[in-house]
Motif scaffolding. Structure first.
Motif, mmCIF file in Angstrom:
data_model
loop_
_atom_site.group_PDB
_atom_site.id
_atom_site.type_symbol
_atom_site.label_atom_id
_atom_site.label_comp_id
_atom_site.label_asym_id
_atom_site.label_seq_id
_atom_site.Cartn_x
_atom_site.Cartn_y
_atom_site.Cartn_z
ATOM 1 N N TYR A 39 11.369 84.540 36.285
ATOM 2 C CA TYR A 39 10.113 85.131 35.703
ATOM 3 C C TYR A 39 9.323 85.487 36.978
ATOM 4 O O TYR A 39 9.132 84.825 38.065
ATOM 5 C CB TYR A 39 9.247 84.117 34.796
ATOM 6 N N GLN A 40 8.966 86.939 37.120
ATOM 7 C CA GLN A 40 8.356 87.251 38.205
ATOM 8 C C GLN A 40 6.858 87.468 37.642
ATOM 9 O O GLN A 40 6.390 87.874 36.487
ATOM 10 C CB GLN A 40 8.569 88.787 38.640
ATOM 11 N N PHE A 41 5.699 87.241 38.406
ATOM 12 C CA PHE A 41 4.312 87.299 38.240
ATOM 13 C C PHE A 41 3.408 87.620 39.542
ATOM 14 O O PHE A 41 3.928 87.513 40.625
ATOM 15 C CB PHE A 41 3.764 86.065 37.372
ATOM 16 N N PHE A 42 2.387 87.930 39.316
ATOM 17 C CA PHE A 42 1.319 88.071 40.400
ATOM 18 C C PHE A 42 0.142 87.377 40.197
ATOM 19 O O PHE A 42 -0.566 87.320 39.031
ATOM 20 C CB PHE A 42 1.117 89.858 40.308
ATOM 21 N N LEU A 43 -0.260 86.722 41.320
ATOM 22 C CA LEU A 43 -1.633 86.123 41.370
ATOM 23 C C LEU A 43 -2.576 86.538 42.480
ATOM 24 O O LEU A 43 -2.352 86.899 43.438
ATOM 25 C CB LEU A 43 -1.367 84.382 41.631
ATOM 26 N N GLY A 44 -3.798 86.616 41.671
ATOM 27 C CA GLY A 44 -5.074 87.437 42.833
ATOM 28 C C GLY A 44 -5.435 86.067 43.658
ATOM 29 O O GLY A 44 -5.056 85.088 43.438
#
Length: 179
Positions: A39-44
């Motif tokens: 799973y790919q995701f982005f975190l700020g």
């Protein structure tokens, strides 16, 4: 299984100066993955807690359970810009009737064969197959490359005909009876 928790801190400011910062952050669940896969995701920017569980090892054909995966958790901060992450969730080990079984997704060990000695160097297989190892669950940063892993939770071992599986290792190794 894989979780990411976000900790938004209470910050009060007057005239662009921080006057109060809470020591007890509020906790929000932002991601949860339990199906084996990538799973790919982005975190700020912010403070995060990651919790990883390695996958359980496979059951033996005699019904003994595989070992539980390890639990690993930790905190990290993202300071400047959003970052790309990859969660690789391990799969449970496989149960086998006679022969070897492939390991669980993401590096679970293949099980061996169950042989019983017969006369004159001949072997006869019996239906006492062992389970294979559970796969690891890990978190990777920037790219989905093996060397970019920052958190890894080991999978548990498969069970044998006579023993249940051992839990996934941490700073210590384990067998079915303990460290």
């Amino acid at each position: 299984m894989f979780f990411v928790l976000y900790f938004p801190f209470l910050i009060r400011s007057y005239n662009n100066q921080i006057t109060e910062k809470s020591n007890e952050p509020a906790e929000e669940l932002i991601l949860r993955y339990s199906t084996p896969g990538m799973y790919q995701f982005f975190l700020g920017p912010g403070r995060y807690k990651v919790i990883c569980y390695g996958a359980q090892g496979g059951y033996s054909n005699s019904g003994n359970p595989g070992g539980n995966g390890a639990l690993v958790s930790g905190y990290f901060n993202i300071n400047q810009r959003s970052q790309t992450f990859y969660a690789i969730v391990g799969g449970q080990g496989i149960q086998s009737v006679y022969g070897s079984a492939a390991g669980g997704f993401n590096g679970g060990g293949m099980s061996g064969h169950c042989h019983r000695y017969k006369e004159h160097w001949h072997h006869k297989q019996k239906p006492f197959g062992p389970g294979s190892g559970g796969g690891a669950t890990d978190l990777r940063i920037d790219t989905n490359e093996f060397q970019n892993r920052i958190v890894v939770a080991a999978g548990g071992s498969g069970a044998s005909h006579e023993n249940q599986g051992a839990p996934g290792g941490d700073l210590n190794g384990y067998n079915a009876y303990g460290p």
